[in-house]
Design an enzyme around this catalytic site. Structure first.
Site, PDB file in Angstrom:
ATOM      1  N   GLY A 113       2.883 -11.179  -4.630  1.00  0.00           N
ATOM      2  CA  GLY A 113       2.603 -10.019  -5.473  1.00  0.00           C
ATOM      3  C   GLY A 113       1.803 -10.327  -6.721  1.00  0.00           C
TER       4      GLY A 113
ATOM      5  N   ASN B 173       5.765  -6.552   5.366  1.00  0.00           N
ATOM      6  CA  ASN B 173       7.081  -6.424   4.734  1.00  0.00           C
ATOM      7  C   ASN B 173       6.963  -5.317   3.693  1.00  0.00           C
ATOM      8  OD1 ASN B 173       9.457  -6.670   3.334  1.00  0.00           O
ATOM      9  ND2 ASN B 173       8.943  -8.636   2.369  1.00  0.00           N
ATOM     10  N   TRP B 174       7.527  -4.149   4.010  1.00  0.00           N
ATOM     11  CA  TRP B 174       7.361  -2.996   3.111  1.00  0.00           C
ATOM     12  C   TRP B 174       8.332  -3.051   1.924  1.00  0.00           C
ATOM     13  CZ3 TRP B 174       5.890   2.366   5.598  1.00  0.00           C
ATOM     14  CH2 TRP B 174       4.655   2.246   6.216  1.00  0.00           C
TER      15      TRP B 174
ATOM     16  N   HIS C  73      14.098 -14.186   2.409  1.00  0.00           N
ATOM     17  CA  HIS C  73      12.961 -13.873   1.524  1.00  0.00           C
ATOM     18  C   HIS C  73      13.319 -14.283   0.093  1.00  0.00           C
ATOM     19  CE1 HIS C  73       9.934 -11.657  -0.697  1.00  0.00           C
ATOM     20  NE2 HIS C  73       9.256 -11.576   0.437  1.00  0.00           N
TER      21      HIS C  73
ATOM     22  N   GLY D 110       2.990  -8.388   2.060  1.00  0.00           N
ATOM     23  CA  GLY D 110       3.738  -7.381   1.307  1.00  0.00           C
ATOM     24  C   GLY D 110       2.841  -6.204   0.940  1.00  0.00           C
TER      25      GLY D 110
HETATM   26  C1  PEP Z   1       6.074 -10.850   0.545  1.00  0.00           C
HETATM   27  O1  PEP Z   1       6.804 -10.412  -0.311  1.00  0.00           O
HETATM   28  O2  PEP Z   1       6.545 -11.240   1.628  1.00  0.00           O
HETATM   29  C2  PEP Z   1       4.646 -10.928   0.249  1.00  0.00           C
HETATM   30  C3  PEP Z   1       3.951 -11.807   0.883  1.00  0.00           C
HETATM   31  O3  PEP Z   1       4.168 -10.063  -0.702  1.00  0.00           O
HETATM   32  P1  PEP Z   1       2.620  -9.893  -1.166  1.00  0.00           P
HETATM   33  O4  PEP Z   1       1.763  -9.909   0.080  1.00  0.00           O
HETATM   34  O5  PEP Z   1       2.578  -8.587  -1.864  1.00  0.00           O
HETATM   35  O6  PEP Z   1       2.299 -11.054  -2.041  1.00  0.00           O
END
Ligand code: PEP
Length: 247
Positions: A167, A10-11, A93, A227
């Site tokens: 994140g 997921n960019w 999301h 992410g």
């Molecule tokens: C996301 O936002 O879907 C996610 C899993 O982000 P991250 O991997 O950066 O925690």
């Protein structure tokens, strides 16, 4: 039914055209590791270019409107995204639920709009840190999922993403991931019967090359929604490789 692991990047709001070289490098790795189903949800501006340039990687959108068309300035419908080259869409999301006040009912309607044009759906659910700390996480997330599910399981995946893990570099205990995925499986089989057993449940939240093997080995974890680590081949390919190494 045993299915391939599904590893999805997921960019979010990241990626200009220069980032297409990373996507191509990810795609080359995906072609070498066909045991794994790999996909990227870039910003809408890159969907068409990715669709054209990648052969072993699915390309999707990060949101859609529930209506097919109409007076919704700035929004994009599922048929438009499909025409642009998206084969699936992420709905619900936590960043959209928080920033755009999306409700479970809206998430369900978006999922059904995507299914109506034969797009895959990745439906996200997850608890806040306060809900985890108060011991209510499973209850809260099971309720959220039940209320967000589309009427059919057609091309549906679910992503369990604890909000406090997104994140942050923090991940839940493996035992908590196992308990949550088991609970969500029950929600899915209650709703869809046998078909609910085939819906992949991805884990998302600070998945990296270093922790992917352990998380993907958990029972009922059918892949990962990633992410930050999906933005570069150096970050994403080790996660794909970890999925390829699972039995
Ligand atoms: C996301 O936002 O879907 C996610 C899993 O982000 P991250 O991997 O950066 O925690």
């Amino acid at each position: 039914m045993s299915q391939r692991y599904y590893i999805v990047g997921n960019w979010k709001m990241n990626g200009m055209r220069a980032a297409l070289s990373e996507a191509r490098a990810i795609d080359r790795a995906a072609q070498r590791l066909p045991k794994v189903e790999v996909a990227i949800a870039p910003p809408v501006t890159l969907i068409a270019a990715m669709r054209e340039g990648l052969t072993g990687t699915g390309v999707g959108a990060q949101n859609c409107h529930h209506a097919e068309k109409g007076a919704h300035t700035g929004d994009l419908s599922a048929p438009m995204l499909r025409e642009a080259g998206a084969d699936f869409v992420i709905v619900g999301h936590s960043e959209r639920r928080a920033d755009h006040h999306e409700t479970n009912e809206q998430v369900k309607a978006k999922a059904e709009a995507a299914q109506a044009v034969d797009m895959g759906v990745i439906l996200c659910v997850g608890e806040s840190e306060a809900e985890r700390d108060s011991g209510e996480a499973e209850e809260v997330v099971a309720r959220q999922l039940a209320a967000s599910l589309p009427d059919t399981a057609q091309r549906l995946s679910v992503a369990y993403e604890p909000i406090w893990a997104i994140g942050t570099g923090r991940v839940p205990q493996v035992s908590d991931v196992a308990a949550m995925h088991k609970r969500l499986r029950t929600v899915l089989t209650d709703k869809y019967g046998d078909e609910g057993a085939d819906v992949r449940i991805l884990y998302g939240g600070s998945v990296k090359g270093e922790n992917a093997e352990e998380l993907l080995a958990v029972a009922e974890v059918g892949g990962a929604l990633v992410g930050g680590a999906s933005l570069t081949a150096d970050g994403f390919v080790p996660i794909i490789a970890a999925a390829a190494e699972q039995d």
